[in-house]
Design a protein around this motif. Structure first.
Motif, PDB file in Angstrom:
ATOM      1  N   ARG A 147       0.850  -1.191   0.000  1.00 23.06           N
ATOM      2  CA  ARG A 147       0.000   0.000   0.000  1.00 23.06           C
ATOM      3  C   ARG A 147       0.876   1.228   0.000  1.00 23.06           C
ATOM      4  O   ARG A 147       1.949   1.244   0.598  1.00 23.06           O
ATOM      5  CB  ARG A 147      -0.881   0.034   1.249  1.00 23.06           C
ATOM      6  CG  ARG A 147      -1.922  -1.026   1.318  1.00 23.06           C
ATOM      7  CD  ARG A 147      -2.755  -0.793   2.560  1.00 23.06           C
ATOM      8  NE  ARG A 147      -3.762  -1.813   2.714  1.00 23.06           N
ATOM      9  CZ  ARG A 147      -4.262  -2.164   3.883  1.00 23.06           C
ATOM     10  NH1 ARG A 147      -3.846  -1.611   4.987  1.00 23.06           N
ATOM     11  NH2 ARG A 147      -5.186  -3.095   3.951  1.00 23.06           N
TER      12      ARG A 147
ATOM     13  N   GLU B 116      -2.039   3.978   3.534  1.00 24.93           N
ATOM     14  CA  GLU B 116      -1.733   3.593   4.925  1.00 24.93           C
ATOM     15  C   GLU B 116      -2.188   4.679   5.891  1.00 24.93           C
ATOM     16  O   GLU B 116      -2.757   4.377   6.946  1.00 24.93           O
ATOM     17  CB  GLU B 116      -0.227   3.343   5.094  1.00 24.93           C
ATOM     18  CG  GLU B 116       0.243   2.040   4.496  1.00 24.93           C
ATOM     19  CD  GLU B 116      -0.309   0.807   5.192  1.00 24.93           C
ATOM     20  OE1 GLU B 116      -0.626   0.861   6.403  1.00 24.93           O
ATOM     21  OE2 GLU B 116      -0.422  -0.214   4.512  1.00 24.93           O
ATOM     22  N   ALA B 117      -1.943   5.950   5.546  1.00 27.43           N
ATOM     23  CA  ALA B 117      -2.354   7.061   6.411  1.00 27.43           C
ATOM     24  C   ALA B 117      -3.877   7.092   6.566  1.00 27.43           C
ATOM     25  O   ALA B 117      -4.391   7.373   7.657  1.00 27.43           O
ATOM     26  CB  ALA B 117      -1.842   8.384   5.850  1.00 27.43           C
TER      27      ALA B 117
ATOM     28  N   TYR C 178      -5.909   4.553   6.586  1.00 27.38           N
ATOM     29  CA  TYR C 178      -6.347   3.470   7.460  1.00 27.38           C
ATOM     30  C   TYR C 178      -6.087   3.736   8.948  1.00 27.38           C
ATOM     31  O   TYR C 178      -6.619   3.020   9.799  1.00 27.38           O
ATOM     32  CB  TYR C 178      -5.739   2.136   7.033  1.00 27.38           C
ATOM     33  CG  TYR C 178      -6.499   1.491   5.891  1.00 27.38           C
ATOM     34  CD1 TYR C 178      -7.825   1.096   6.057  1.00 27.38           C
ATOM     35  CD2 TYR C 178      -5.908   1.290   4.665  1.00 27.38           C
ATOM     36  CE1 TYR C 178      -8.535   0.511   5.025  1.00 27.38           C
ATOM     37  CE2 TYR C 178      -6.609   0.691   3.621  1.00 27.38           C
ATOM     38  CZ  TYR C 178      -7.927   0.307   3.817  1.00 27.38           C
ATOM     39  OH  TYR C 178      -8.632  -0.272   2.787  1.00 27.38           O
ATOM     40  N   VAL C 179      -5.300   4.742   9.278  1.00 25.36           N
ATOM     41  CA  VAL C 179      -5.118   5.111  10.685  1.00 25.36           C
ATOM     42  C   VAL C 179      -5.803   6.441  11.019  1.00 25.36           C
ATOM     43  O   VAL C 179      -5.683   6.943  12.123  1.00 25.36           O
ATOM     44  CB  VAL C 179      -3.623   5.156  11.097  1.00 25.36           C
ATOM     45  CG1 VAL C 179      -2.999   3.778  10.991  1.00 25.36           C
ATOM     46  CG2 VAL C 179      -2.855   6.182  10.302  1.00 25.36           C
ATOM     47  N   SER C 180      -6.546   6.989  10.064  1.00 30.18           N
ATOM     48  CA  SER C 180      -7.207   8.284  10.271  1.00 30.18           C
ATOM     49  C   SER C 180      -8.437   8.149  11.166  1.00 30.18           C
ATOM     50  O   SER C 180      -9.059   7.085  11.240  1.00 30.18           O
ATOM     51  CB  SER C 180      -7.613   8.890   8.924  1.00 30.18           C
ATOM     52  OG  SER C 180      -8.703   8.170   8.359  1.00 30.18           O
ATOM     53  N   TRP C 181      -8.799   9.251  11.809  1.00 28.65           N
ATOM     54  CA  TRP C 181      -9.987   9.253  12.663  1.00 28.65           C
ATOM     55  C   TRP C 181     -11.250   9.065  11.825  1.00 28.65           C
ATOM     56  O   TRP C 181     -12.225   8.466  12.278  1.00 28.65           O
ATOM     57  CB  TRP C 181     -10.060  10.524  13.503  1.00 28.65           C
ATOM     58  CG  TRP C 181     -10.233  11.778  12.697  1.00 28.65           C
ATOM     59  CD1 TRP C 181      -9.241  12.582  12.215  1.00 28.65           C
ATOM     60  CD2 TRP C 181     -11.462  12.363  12.262  1.00 28.65           C
ATOM     61  NE1 TRP C 181      -9.771  13.617  11.494  1.00 28.65           N
ATOM     62  CE2 TRP C 181     -11.141  13.516  11.512  1.00 28.65           C
ATOM     63  CE3 TRP C 181     -12.804  12.039  12.414  1.00 28.65           C
ATOM     64  CZ2 TRP C 181     -12.102  14.335  10.931  1.00 28.65           C
ATOM     65  CZ3 TRP C 181     -13.764  12.854  11.833  1.00 28.65           C
ATOM     66  CH2 TRP C 181     -13.406  13.983  11.111  1.00 28.65           C
TER      67      TRP C 181
ATOM     68  N   TRP D 230     -11.636   7.171   9.132  1.00 25.71           N
ATOM     69  CA  TRP D 230     -11.810   5.746   8.878  1.00 25.71           C
ATOM     70  C   TRP D 230     -12.200   4.998  10.149  1.00 25.71           C
ATOM     71  O   TRP D 230     -13.095   4.153  10.142  1.00 25.71           O
ATOM     72  CB  TRP D 230     -10.558   5.134   8.255  1.00 25.71           C
ATOM     73  CG  TRP D 230     -10.633   3.646   8.156  1.00 25.71           C
ATOM     74  CD1 TRP D 230      -9.810   2.738   8.735  1.00 25.71           C
ATOM     75  CD2 TRP D 230     -11.609   2.873   7.442  1.00 25.71           C
ATOM     76  NE1 TRP D 230     -10.202   1.447   8.435  1.00 25.71           N
ATOM     77  CE2 TRP D 230     -11.311   1.513   7.643  1.00 25.71           C
ATOM     78  CE3 TRP D 230     -12.717   3.201   6.671  1.00 25.71           C
ATOM     79  CZ2 TRP D 230     -12.072   0.489   7.092  1.00 25.71           C
ATOM     80  CZ3 TRP D 230     -13.475   2.174   6.121  1.00 25.71           C
ATOM     81  CH2 TRP D 230     -13.141   0.842   6.329  1.00 25.71           C
ATOM     82  N   ARG D 231     -11.545   5.307  11.247  1.00 22.50           N
ATOM     83  CA  ARG D 231     -11.858   4.623  12.509  1.00 22.50           C
ATOM     84  C   ARG D 231     -13.319   4.825  12.895  1.00 22.50           C
ATOM     85  O   ARG D 231     -14.005   3.897  13.315  1.00 22.50           O
ATOM     86  CB  ARG D 231     -10.936   5.103  13.625  1.00 22.50           C
ATOM     87  CG  ARG D 231      -9.511   4.643  13.439  1.00 22.50           C
ATOM     88  CD  ARG D 231      -8.605   5.270  14.482  1.00 22.50           C
ATOM     89  NE  ARG D 231      -7.226   5.040  14.137  1.00 22.50           N
ATOM     90  CZ  ARG D 231      -6.316   4.614  14.990  1.00 22.50           C
ATOM     91  NH1 ARG D 231      -6.638   4.374  16.240  1.00 22.50           N
ATOM     92  NH2 ARG D 231      -5.087   4.443  14.597  1.00 22.50           N
TER      93      ARG D 231
ATOM     94  N   ARG E  65     -15.610   2.889  10.203  1.00 22.31           N
ATOM     95  CA  ARG E  65     -15.644   1.424  10.325  1.00 22.31           C
ATOM     96  C   ARG E  65     -16.378   0.990  11.588  1.00 22.31           C
ATOM     97  O   ARG E  65     -17.077  -0.021  11.586  1.00 22.31           O
ATOM     98  CB  ARG E  65     -14.254   0.825  10.241  1.00 22.31           C
ATOM     99  CG  ARG E  65     -13.418   1.008  11.456  1.00 22.31           C
ATOM    100  CD  ARG E  65     -12.087   0.294  11.339  1.00 22.31           C
ATOM    101  NE  ARG E  65     -11.395   0.448  12.590  1.00 22.31           N
ATOM    102  CZ  ARG E  65     -10.102   0.536  12.725  1.00 22.31           C
ATOM    103  NH1 ARG E  65      -9.317   0.460  11.673  1.00 22.31           N
ATOM    104  NH2 ARG E  65      -9.555   0.674  13.909  1.00 22.31           N
ATOM    105  N   LYS E  66     -16.243   1.764  12.664  1.00 25.32           N
ATOM    106  CA  LYS E  66     -16.951   1.433  13.909  1.00 25.32           C
ATOM    107  C   LYS E  66     -18.460   1.559  13.714  1.00 25.32           C
ATOM    108  O   LYS E  66     -19.220   0.659  14.091  1.00 25.32           O
ATOM    109  CB  LYS E  66     -16.483   2.345  15.039  1.00 25.32           C
ATOM    110  CG  LYS E  66     -17.152   2.039  16.357  1.00 25.32           C
ATOM    111  CD  LYS E  66     -16.673   2.938  17.463  1.00 25.32           C
ATOM    112  CE  LYS E  66     -17.343   2.487  18.750  1.00 25.32           C
ATOM    113  NZ  LYS E  66     -17.589   3.526  19.682  1.00 25.32           N
TER     114      LYS E  66
ATOM    115  N   GLU F 222     -13.217  -7.635  10.362  1.00 25.55           N
ATOM    116  CA  GLU F 222     -12.513  -6.574   9.647  1.00 25.55           C
ATOM    117  C   GLU F 222     -13.479  -5.920   8.674  1.00 25.55           C
ATOM    118  O   GLU F 222     -14.245  -6.602   7.998  1.00 25.55           O
ATOM    119  CB  GLU F 222     -11.322  -7.146   8.886  1.00 25.55           C
ATOM    120  CG  GLU F 222     -10.335  -7.849   9.813  1.00 25.55           C
ATOM    121  CD  GLU F 222      -9.105  -8.367   9.081  1.00 25.55           C
ATOM    122  OE1 GLU F 222      -8.610  -7.663   8.188  1.00 25.55           O
ATOM    123  OE2 GLU F 222      -8.668  -9.464   9.412  1.00 25.55           O
TER     124      GLU F 222
END
Length: 103
Positions: A3, A8-9, A11-14, A16-17, A20-21, A50
């Motif tokens: 990736r 990658e950035a 997938y660690v962003s707020w 995305w978090r 997904r939640k 996932e």
């Protein structure tokens, strides 16, 4: 899986978090593929759930929220089903430096 740094950035962003939640909660935190098979899989340490993008994220679409954050492009999968979907996308062959196809 290779990736880019931009993907990658993401997938660690707020964003995305949070997305997904909320998506996982909207489908009852159950693997959607297992449910189609009549099995209730809520995930475990060995088989975590996932959130999967149906259309893979790339440098070309990473800034398009209709791809990255759209629930129509998401599905909640257990690790087993997620790995199966990812393997289907992987190439089963490659072209070597000599120009020959290798498996």
């Amino acid at each position: 899986m290779n990736r880019s740094a931009e993907v990658e950035a993401f997938y660690v962003s707020w964003k995305w978090r949070r997305c997904r939640k909320a998506y996982a909660e909207s489908v009852g935190k159950i693997c959607e593929e297992c449910l189609k098979e009549g099995v209730i899989e809520t995930g475990s340490k060995e088989n975590p759930l996932e959130t999967h993008h149906k259309i893979e994220l790339t440098d070309e679409n990473i800034n398009d929220p209709n791809i990255t954050l759209n629930w129509d492009n998401l599905e909640l999968l257990c690790k087993k089903h997620h790995d199966m979907k990812r393997k289907k996308k992987e190439k089963r062959w490659k072209i070597g430096p000599d120009g020959h196809v290798t498996v």
